[in-house]
Design a protein around this motif. Structure first.
Motif, short mmCIF file in Angstrom:
data_model
loop_
_atom_site.label_atom_id
_atom_site.label_comp_id
_atom_site.label_asym_id
_atom_site.label_seq_id
_atom_site.Cartn_x
_atom_site.Cartn_y
_atom_site.Cartn_z
N ALA A 12 0.83 -1.21 0.00
CA ALA A 12 0.00 0.00 0.00
C ALA A 12 0.87 1.26 0.00
O ALA A 12 0.61 2.19 -0.77
N GLU A 35 11.23 -2.72 7.58
CA GLU A 35 12.07 -3.78 6.99
C GLU A 35 13.22 -3.14 6.21
O GLU A 35 13.09 -2.02 5.73
N LYS A 47 4.67 -19.03 -2.48
CA LYS A 47 4.40 -19.71 -3.76
C LYS A 47 5.72 -19.86 -4.52
O LYS A 47 6.64 -20.54 -4.03
N ASP A 275 -3.91 -3.54 4.56
CA ASP A 275 -4.30 -4.55 5.57
C ASP A 275 -4.64 -3.95 6.93
O ASP A 275 -5.34 -4.57 7.72
C1 LIG Z 1 2.92 -15.16 2.24
C2 LIG Z 1 1.82 -14.27 1.77
C3 LIG Z 1 1.09 -14.60 0.62
C4 LIG Z 1 0.09 -13.76 0.16
N1 LIG Z 1 -0.59 -14.11 -0.98
C5 LIG Z 1 -1.51 -13.26 -1.48
C6 LIG Z 1 -2.17 -13.54 -2.74
O1 LIG Z 1 -1.93 -14.57 -3.36
N2 LIG Z 1 -3.04 -12.62 -3.22
C7 LIG Z 1 -3.32 -11.47 -2.55
O2 LIG Z 1 -4.12 -10.66 -3.02
N3 LIG Z 1 -2.74 -11.19 -1.35
C8 LIG Z 1 -1.85 -12.05 -0.80
N4 LIG Z 1 -1.24 -11.76 0.39
C9 LIG Z 1 -1.67 -10.57 1.14
C10 LIG Z 1 -0.97 -9.31 0.65
O3 LIG Z 1 0.40 -9.52 0.50
C11 LIG Z 1 -1.25 -8.18 1.62
O4 LIG Z 1 -2.65 -7.98 1.67
C12 LIG Z 1 -0.56 -6.89 1.18
O5 LIG Z 1 0.83 -7.03 1.25
C13 LIG Z 1 -1.00 -5.75 2.09
O6 LIG Z 1 -0.26 -4.59 1.81
P1 LIG Z 1 0.02 -3.53 2.97
O7 LIG Z 1 0.87 -2.47 2.35
O8 LIG Z 1 -1.23 -3.17 3.63
O9 LIG Z 1 0.89 -4.32 4.04
P2 LIG Z 1 2.36 -4.90 3.89
O10 LIG Z 1 2.66 -5.27 2.50
O11 LIG Z 1 2.46 -5.92 4.96
O12 LIG Z 1 3.31 -3.66 4.27
C14 LIG Z 1 3.29 -3.06 5.55
C15 LIG Z 1 4.70 -2.59 5.84
O13 LIG Z 1 4.65 -1.70 6.95
C16 LIG Z 1 5.81 -1.88 7.73
N5 LIG Z 1 5.59 -1.31 9.07
C17 LIG Z 1 4.72 -1.71 10.01
N6 LIG Z 1 4.84 -0.96 11.13
C18 LIG Z 1 5.81 -0.06 10.87
C19 LIG Z 1 6.43 0.98 11.65
N7 LIG Z 1 6.03 1.26 12.90
N8 LIG Z 1 7.42 1.70 11.08
C20 LIG Z 1 7.84 1.46 9.82
N9 LIG Z 1 7.30 0.47 9.05
C21 LIG Z 1 6.31 -0.27 9.57
C22 LIG Z 1 5.96 -3.38 7.73
O14 LIG Z 1 7.25 -3.76 8.12
C23 LIG Z 1 5.64 -3.71 6.27
O15 LIG Z 1 6.80 -3.69 5.50
C24 LIG Z 1 -0.23 -12.59 0.88
C25 LIG Z 1 0.47 -12.26 2.05
C26 LIG Z 1 1.48 -13.09 2.49
C27 LIG Z 1 2.24 -12.73 3.75
#
Ligand SMILES: Cc1cc2nc3c(=O)[nH]c(=O)nc-3n(C[C@H](O)[C@H](O)[C@H](O)COP(=O)(O)OP(=O)(O)OC[C@H]3O[C@@H](n4cnc5c(N)ncnc54)[C@H](O)[C@@H]3O)c2cc1C
Length: 401
Positions: A12, A35, A47, A275
């Motif tokens: 995101a 990270e 995968k 998320d």
């Molecule tokens: C193994 C796996 C397989 C998946 N497979 C699928 C799939 O097939 N299809 C699908 O649609 N979705 C899949 N997902 C779900 C999808 O990856 C997530 O919904 C998506 O990554 C969400 O994006 P995000 O940016 O909200 O969170 P994230 O990608 O988790 O990014 C959040 C980031 O914020 C950072 N963060 C948190 N707190 C702090 C802080 N205090 N200071 C600095 N940084 C911080 C974290 O370290 C992380 O890097 C999968 C997830 C996983 C783990």
């Protein structure tokens, strides 16, 4: 507004900063990530990447130079410790940053097995980030014995990789059936059969009592009294939205950081996406854990930061790869009372269509991209096909649109 700070350099966060620049925003942008990696995609972690069929470089969403070229300050390996709402500052180790607008894109934190039952033993893993895979991948040697706890997507995908790599796999699911939270019994049956055909020992209605071992995990006791010898364990038991910073800052929470239809939190200068965020949906609220939602919600927030005033209307879709089967789903099936099964064009291909009365809510297609695409279009345009026609394999799908 000339200074946007984004916490969380994941899917995101990365989508948001790229969209801001794409829309012509020329103020300061800082993307802060805990990270040490440039933003990357997580789906391949359970995968193709875990299977060893995808190069590490392909995980990264954009090359590192992209951020410098677009004047996006990337701070990696830099956890944000606190948000000072009134002063409009974020606090890092040894540093502080001011913002006009702050976006929380902190993702989710995997649930871990409790230490009281051996969850802190060496050899017990979760799958959320690249660092988890760096630790876990060396365990995947042929003939090794893995216990996977949890029959959701991540547990099942890890089981598929392990089976393909020649490991002995036991997967336990405490609920009545695998995928119970997200799919119908028919889809559970499909994936149970698929995994069993690949030699995975799936045990449903069976929980974990404890893990045993001195320092390192060696065995497991299950709720039905069974004892297993194991070499390592993977816990795929869900996630919690990462709300600690938001909570400490006094933002409103409701199964995640509660945002309005524009992505704004209870503080007018703080937004959230991905998320970690729950948002209005059909008179209630939902939180989605998927790549499409992370991208689309983040892009909507980027536009709204620049004054678009456009509500985010989620169009949920998701996929999973297990062996040579691609599952694609569109819509959300909660509240369904009927499922229509439609055979697909080749062996192993089938789709399940979820209805509430005559209203199509969701479709799940296994190795049937056409059924998925037609279902998605119907759901997004709020159209429902005739159930009897749908169930007949000789009905042309396109005629249903
Ligand atoms: C193994 C796996 C397989 C998946 N497979 C699928 C799939 O097939 N299809 C699908 O649609 N979705 C899949 N997902 C779900 C999808 O990856 C997530 O919904 C998506 O990554 C969400 O994006 P995000 O940016 O909200 O969170 P994230 O990608 O988790 O990014 C959040 C980031 O914020 C950072 N963060 C948190 N707190 C702090 C802080 N205090 N200071 C600095 N940084 C911080 C974290 O370290 C992380 O890097 C999968 C997830 C996983 C783990």
């Amino acid at each position: 507004m000339d200074n946007v700070v984004v916490i969380g350099a994941g899917q995101a966060g990365a989508s948001l900063v790229a969209k801001l620049r794409g829309l012509g925003f020329d103020g300061a942008i800082t993307l802060i990530g805990e990270e040490p990696f440039v933003p990357y995609q997580r789906p391949p972690l359970s995968k193709a990447y875990l299977l060893g069929q995808m190069a590490r470089e392909r995980l990264f969403l954009r090359p590192e130079e992209y951020y410098a070229e677009h004047d996006i300050e990337l701070r990696l390996g830099a956890p944000v410790r606190a948000i000072e709402k009134q002063a409009r500052k974020v606090v890092l180790d040894g540093d502080e940053l001011s913002f006009n607008a702050l976006v929380l894109a902190t993702g989710a934190v995997p649930n871990r097995l409790p230490a009281a039952i051996g969850g802190d033993l060496e050899g017990v893993y979760v799958i959320r980030g690249l660092a988890d895979i760096d630790r876990l991948a060396p365990e995947f040697g042929q003939g090794r014995r893995v216990l996977i706890v949890g029959g959701g997507y991540i547990g099942l995908e890890a089981a598929a990789v392990a089976a393909q790599k020649g490991l002995e796999v036991v997967l336990i699911e405490a609920g009545e059936r695998i995928l119970q939270r997200v799919a119908s019994p028919k889809t559970s049956d499909y994936f149970r059969d698929l995994h069993r055909a690949h030699g995975v020992d799936i045990r449903e209605g069976v929980g974990l009592k404890s893990l045993t071992g001195e320092g390192r995990v060696r065995g497991a006791e299950l709720s039905d009294g069974a004892k297993l010898e194991v070499d390592f364990v993977i816990a795929g038991i869900g996630v919690q939205p990462a709300t600690a910073l938001a909570e400490a800052a006094g933002l409103m929470l409701d199964n995640g950081i509660a945002v309005d239809e524009f992505g704004r939190s209870s503080d007018a200068h703080i937004w959230a996406a991905g998320d970690c965020a729950s948002f209005p949906w059909k008179g209630g609220r939902i939180r989605l854990e998927s790549v499409p939602n992370a991208i689309e919600q983040a892009e909507a927030v980027a536009a709204n930061l620049l004054g678009a005033n456009a509500p985010y209307i989620a169009k949920p879709w998701f996929w999973s790869d297990q062996y040579d089967v691609k599952l694609q789903m569109a819509g959300l099936n909660s509240g369904y009372d009927d499922v229509v099964e439609r055979p697909g064009p080749k062996k192993g291909a089938v789709s399940f269509w979820y209805f509430r009365a005559d209203e199509l809510l969701a479709v799940e297609a296994m190795s049937d991209a056409r059924a998925y695409m037609v279902g998605k279009r119907l759901i997004e345009s709020a159209k429902s096909p005739d159930k009897a026609a749908l169930g007949k394999s000789d009905t042309d799908l396109k005629s249903l649109i």
